[in-house]
Scaffold this active site. Structure first.
Site, short mmCIF file in Angstrom:
data_model
loop_
_atom_site.label_atom_id
_atom_site.label_comp_id
_atom_site.label_asym_id
_atom_site.label_seq_id
_atom_site.Cartn_x
_atom_site.Cartn_y
_atom_site.Cartn_z
N HIS A 105 0.84 -1.18 0.00
CA HIS A 105 0.00 0.00 0.00
C HIS A 105 0.88 1.25 0.00
O HIS A 105 2.09 1.17 0.23
CB HIS A 105 -0.94 0.02 1.22
CG HIS A 105 -0.26 0.11 2.54
ND1 HIS A 105 -0.07 -0.97 3.38
CD2 HIS A 105 0.30 1.17 3.18
CE1 HIS A 105 0.57 -0.58 4.47
NE2 HIS A 105 0.81 0.71 4.37
P1 TYD Z 1 -2.08 -4.19 7.89
O1 TYD Z 1 -2.46 -2.87 7.33
O2 TYD Z 1 -2.63 -5.42 7.25
O3 TYD Z 1 -0.50 -4.28 7.97
P2 TYD Z 1 0.58 -4.28 6.76
O4 TYD Z 1 0.37 -3.02 6.00
O5 TYD Z 1 1.89 -4.32 7.43
O6 TYD Z 1 0.35 -5.50 5.92
O7 TYD Z 1 -2.47 -4.18 9.44
C1 TYD Z 1 -2.73 -5.38 10.14
C2 TYD Z 1 -3.87 -5.14 11.14
O8 TYD Z 1 -3.49 -4.20 12.15
C3 TYD Z 1 -5.11 -4.59 10.49
O9 TYD Z 1 -6.23 -5.25 11.05
C4 TYD Z 1 -5.14 -3.12 10.90
C5 TYD Z 1 -4.39 -3.13 12.21
N1 TYD Z 1 -3.64 -1.88 12.49
C6 TYD Z 1 -4.07 -1.04 13.49
O10 TYD Z 1 -5.09 -1.29 14.16
N2 TYD Z 1 -3.35 0.09 13.75
C7 TYD Z 1 -2.22 0.39 13.05
O11 TYD Z 1 -1.58 1.43 13.32
C8 TYD Z 1 -1.79 -0.49 11.99
C9 TYD Z 1 -0.57 -0.18 11.17
C10 TYD Z 1 -2.54 -1.62 11.74
#
Ligand code: TYD
Length: 136
Positions: free
Chosen positions: A49
Site C-alpha cells: 500500500h
Molecule cells: P495491515 O495494514 O494489514 O498491515 P501491513 O500493512 O503491514 O500488511 O495491518 C494489520 C492489522 O493491524 C489490520 O487489522 C489493521 C491493524 N492496524 C491497526 O489497528 N493500527 C495500526 O496502526 C496499523 C498499522 C494496523
C-alpha cells in the site's frame, strides 16, 4: 529516487547501547503513533500500500528485513539490519516488506494516528494518485 536513511546516534558504554529518538530532532515529524511487527512468518510479504499523507520511519530494531520502495516509476530495495538505522518513507510511496528474519522486530514511527482513509491499497489507484498513467 532518493532513499532517505537516518543513522541514529547510539549512546554506547560498557553496559551496552541505547538509542533515543525525539520528534523534530531525530525524527522529522511529530510522532503520533508507534507500531511494530514481530513473529513474521517465513516468506511473508506485507505492506502492499501507499499513504495519501502519512510519513513514517521504519526501524528494524532486532533482526533484519527488506523494504521495497516504489514511487510508481522507480523501485528500490532497502535492507534494514541495524537497530540504529531508520528508513524514511514519505507519502505517495508504495511499500512492501519482506525477507524478515525469524527474530525481526520492525518498528514504525508514524506522523498520524491510524486512518484507513489515508491508505491506497490498489496499485492502479496509487499510480493515478501520483499522476502516472498505467504502462508508462
Ligand atoms: P495491515 O495494514 O494489514 O498491515 P501491513 O500493512 O503491514 O500488511 O495491518 C494489520 C492489522 O493491524 C489490520 O487489522 C489493521 C491493524 N492496524 C491497526 O489497528 N493500527 C495500526 O496502526 C496499523 C498499522 C494496523
Amino acid at each position: 529516487m532518493k532513499v532517505i536513511k537516518y543513522v541514529f546516534q547510539p549512546h554506547g558504554d560498557d553496559r551496552g547501547q541505547l538509542v533515543a529518538l525525539e520528534e523534530f530532532k531525530d525524527i522529522p515529524f511529530s510522532i503520533k503513533r508507534v507500531y511494530y511487527m514481530y513473529d513474521t512468518g517465513e516468506g511473508v510479504r506485507r505492506g502492499f500500500h501507499a499513504h495519501k499523507s502519512l510519513e513514517q520511519i521504519l526501524i528494524c530494531i532486532h533482526g533484519s528485513c527488506k523494504i521495497l520502495l516504489d514511487n510508481g516509476t522507480e523501485k528500490k530495495v532497502v535492507p534494514l539490519e541495524k537497530p540504529y538505522e531508520g528508513l524514511y518513507v514519505g507519502n505517495s510511496m508504495w511499500r512492501e516488506m519482506y525477507d524478515f528474519s525469524s527474530d525481526a522486530v520492525l518498528m514504525v514511527l508514524a506522523s498520524e494516528l491510524y486512518d484507513e482513509a489515508d491508505y491506497i491499497r490498489n496499485y492502479d489507484e496509487f499510480l493515478e494518485f501520483n499522476g502516472i498513467k498505467k504502462g508508462e
